[in-house]
Motif scaffolding. Structure first.
Motif, short mmCIF file in Angstrom:
data_model
loop_
_atom_site.label_atom_id
_atom_site.label_comp_id
_atom_site.label_asym_id
_atom_site.label_seq_id
_atom_site.Cartn_x
_atom_site.Cartn_y
_atom_site.Cartn_z
N ILE A 6 11.58 7.39 -0.42
CA ILE A 6 11.40 7.96 -1.66
C ILE A 6 10.43 9.35 -1.37
CG2 ILE A 6 10.02 7.92 -4.13
CD1 ILE A 6 10.56 4.86 -3.71
N GLY A 7 10.76 10.37 -1.95
CA GLY A 7 10.06 11.64 -1.89
C GLY A 7 8.79 11.59 -2.53
N SER A 8 8.88 12.56 -3.52
CA SER A 8 7.46 12.37 -4.56
C SER A 8 8.33 12.00 -6.07
CB SER A 8 6.86 13.89 -4.70
OG SER A 8 6.74 14.25 -3.27
N SER A 9 7.81 10.76 -6.59
CA SER A 9 8.70 10.27 -7.77
C SER A 9 7.58 10.58 -8.57
CB SER A 9 9.05 9.00 -7.74
OG SER A 9 9.98 8.79 -8.92
N ALA A 54 0.26 16.96 2.64
CA ALA A 54 -1.25 16.74 2.90
C ALA A 54 -1.48 15.36 3.70
CB ALA A 54 -1.97 16.63 1.59
N PHE A 55 -0.50 14.32 3.75
CA PHE A 55 -0.47 13.19 4.46
C PHE A 55 -0.67 13.55 5.98
CE2 PHE A 55 0.95 9.44 1.90
CZ PHE A 55 0.82 9.87 0.81
N VAL A 56 -0.24 14.64 6.55
CA VAL A 56 -0.22 14.68 7.93
C VAL A 56 -1.87 14.53 8.42
CG1 VAL A 56 1.91 15.84 8.07
CG2 VAL A 56 -0.28 17.37 8.11
N ARG A 97 4.44 23.54 -4.33
CA ARG A 97 5.78 23.90 -3.77
C ARG A 97 6.53 22.89 -2.79
NH1 ARG A 97 5.95 29.80 -3.06
NH2 ARG A 97 3.98 30.44 -4.04
N ARG A 98 5.72 22.05 -2.24
CA ARG A 98 6.21 20.86 -1.55
C ARG A 98 7.23 20.05 -2.53
NH1 ARG A 98 4.58 15.61 -0.78
NH2 ARG A 98 5.70 14.47 0.71
N THR A 99 6.60 19.78 -3.62
CA THR A 99 7.31 18.53 -4.43
C THR A 99 8.35 19.18 -5.34
OG1 THR A 99 5.43 19.09 -6.08
CG2 THR A 99 5.27 16.90 -4.78
N VAL A 141 0.84 -1.11 -0.09
CA VAL A 141 0.05 0.03 0.02
C VAL A 141 0.90 1.33 0.08
CG1 VAL A 141 -1.69 1.14 1.41
CG2 VAL A 141 -1.89 -1.32 1.14
N SER A 142 0.69 2.15 -0.89
CA SER A 142 1.60 3.29 -1.10
C SER A 142 1.02 4.47 -0.38
CB SER A 142 2.09 3.49 -2.42
OG SER A 142 0.88 4.01 -3.36
N VAL A 143 -0.16 4.57 0.00
CA VAL A 143 -0.49 5.84 0.54
C VAL A 143 -1.24 5.62 2.06
CG1 VAL A 143 -1.16 6.95 -1.45
CG2 VAL A 143 -2.76 5.43 -0.78
N GLU A 144 -2.00 6.26 2.63
CA GLU A 144 -2.51 6.24 3.75
C GLU A 144 -3.80 5.42 3.39
OE1 GLU A 144 -1.96 5.66 6.57
OE2 GLU A 144 -2.86 6.81 8.17
N SER A 159 11.00 2.57 0.66
CA SER A 159 10.47 3.07 1.92
C SER A 159 9.74 4.50 1.45
CB SER A 159 11.36 3.39 3.17
OG SER A 159 10.85 3.91 4.07
N SER A 160 9.60 5.38 2.31
CA SER A 160 8.96 6.49 2.00
C SER A 160 9.35 7.83 3.03
CB SER A 160 7.56 6.45 2.14
OG SER A 160 6.79 7.86 2.08
N ASN A 161 9.32 9.03 2.57
CA ASN A 161 9.49 10.18 3.38
C ASN A 161 8.51 10.44 4.43
OD1 ASN A 161 7.44 12.62 2.44
ND2 ASN A 161 7.58 11.48 0.80
N HIS A 162 7.34 9.45 4.28
CA HIS A 162 6.41 9.51 5.24
C HIS A 162 6.82 9.08 6.67
CE1 HIS A 162 3.77 11.87 2.81
NE2 HIS A 162 4.06 11.14 1.77
N VAL A 163 7.75 8.27 6.60
CA VAL A 163 8.49 7.89 7.89
C VAL A 163 8.99 8.98 8.73
CG1 VAL A 163 10.68 6.73 8.72
CG2 VAL A 163 9.36 5.31 6.94
N LEU A 191 -0.33 5.96 9.36
CA LEU A 191 -0.18 4.49 9.71
C LEU A 191 0.58 4.02 8.61
CD1 LEU A 191 -3.63 3.48 10.46
CD2 LEU A 191 -1.93 3.64 12.16
N TYR A 192 0.46 4.54 7.44
CA TYR A 192 1.44 4.11 6.20
C TYR A 192 2.91 4.43 6.47
CZ TYR A 192 3.70 5.23 1.72
OH TYR A 192 4.56 5.05 0.65
N GLY A 193 3.18 5.56 7.12
CA GLY A 193 4.61 5.86 7.25
C GLY A 193 5.08 4.86 8.29
#
Ligand code: 15L
Length: 265
Positions: A163-166, A257-259, A173-175, A74-77, A110-114, A135-137
């Motif tokens: 991975i940041g935003s591929s 936005a994940f937060v 601005r974030r990406t 799963v790659s998102v929340e 893995s993901s930047n959401h860690v 939970l994804y992070g």
């Protein structure tokens, strides 16, 4: 650089589809797996559909494989159950299969959401404690820790790519800070597969963006040298998107936005 057989999981996903034709150039046989439809096998490809939570299927999936690029999961929340099955049970099944089949190298998406709850005005490196934003992070932090244990106990090497935003292009601005071009994604995955000694490494997956939140000096041994930069997109994006409210969590935290995604029940 030639592998006999590489395994790509999550081959039908967004980044799996990017990596599928690119990885074929580095191996004799490319085994592709996903739960979703993989289409037709091209020359040199083997299609092996599998569910990550199916322990037996994962054991046979890793048979005869030199190295794994694990983009599956799963790659998102999401709700906890699908995350549990794919990213926790599934990653356990993957490493157990690697241990039993003698597979010695994994590149783990893995993901930047860690570390998504660090602020956008902070620069962190891979030693910063995890601050998952979802939970994804948390599940990706589990994969990082599990692979650490499989290295320390069994010598299975893993490169964890946070991975940041591929994406084809950054879109806000974030990406601009988190962007990883597809060509740099390929460079990163190949560095993870071919660097002579990686032990257990964690590297932030970003292009050479001048304004970033991540310091990759601890991962210099991987030899990853990004060639792209988000800078050429900056002027147009900033002109089109007025500076957002600086107190908005989406602007404040690296996870964007994940937060505030979820809960789902
Ligand atoms: C991720 O972990 C997601 O898989 C991806 O869809 C993006 O949203 C990315 O993070 C991001 O932070 O931009």
């Amino acid at each position: 650089i030639r592998f006999q057989r590489l395994l790509l999981t999550g081959a039908a996903g967004a980044l799996g589809r990017v990596m599928r034709p690119r990885l074929l150039a580095y191996c004799q046989r490319l085994r592709l797996s996903d739960r979703a439809d993989l289409g037709e096998a091209a020359e040199g490809e083997e299609l092996v559909p599998a569910e990550l939570q199916d322990r037996e299927a994962m054991l046979s999936l890793l048979e005869g494989v030199d190295a794994v690029v694990h983009l599956g999961g799963v790659s998102v929340e999401a709700a906890f159950d699908p995350i549990l099955q794919a990213n926790i049970v599934g990653v356990f099944n993957l490493y157990e299969a690697a241990r039993k089949q003698g597979v010695k190298r994994v590149v783990f998406a893995s993901s930047n959401h860690v570390t998504g709850f660090y602020r956008q005005d902070e620069v962190i490196d891979a030693r910063a404690p995890a601050r998952p934003d979802t939970l994804y992070g948390v599940s990706k932090a589990f994969g990082e820790n599990l692979s650490r244990m499989y290295f320390d106990r069994y010598g299975i090497e893993t490169v964890c790519l946070r991975i940041g935003s591929s994406l084809a292009e950054p879109y806000d601005r974030r990406t601009l800070a988190s962007w990883l071009s597809f060509d740099d994604l390929e460079r990163l995955v190949i560095a993870g597969l071919t660097a002579p000694l990686v032990s257990h490494s964690v590297i932030f997956g970003m292009s050479a963006n001048p304004a970033t939140w991540w310091d990759n000096r601890l991962a210099a041994h991987l030899g990853y040298a990004p060639q792209d930069s988000s800078e050429r997109f900056r002027a147009a994006l900033e002109a089109a998107q007025p500076w957002p409210d600086a107190t908005d969590p989406v602007t404040l935290y690296q996870g964007g936005a994940f937060v505030r995604l979820g809960p789902f029940d």
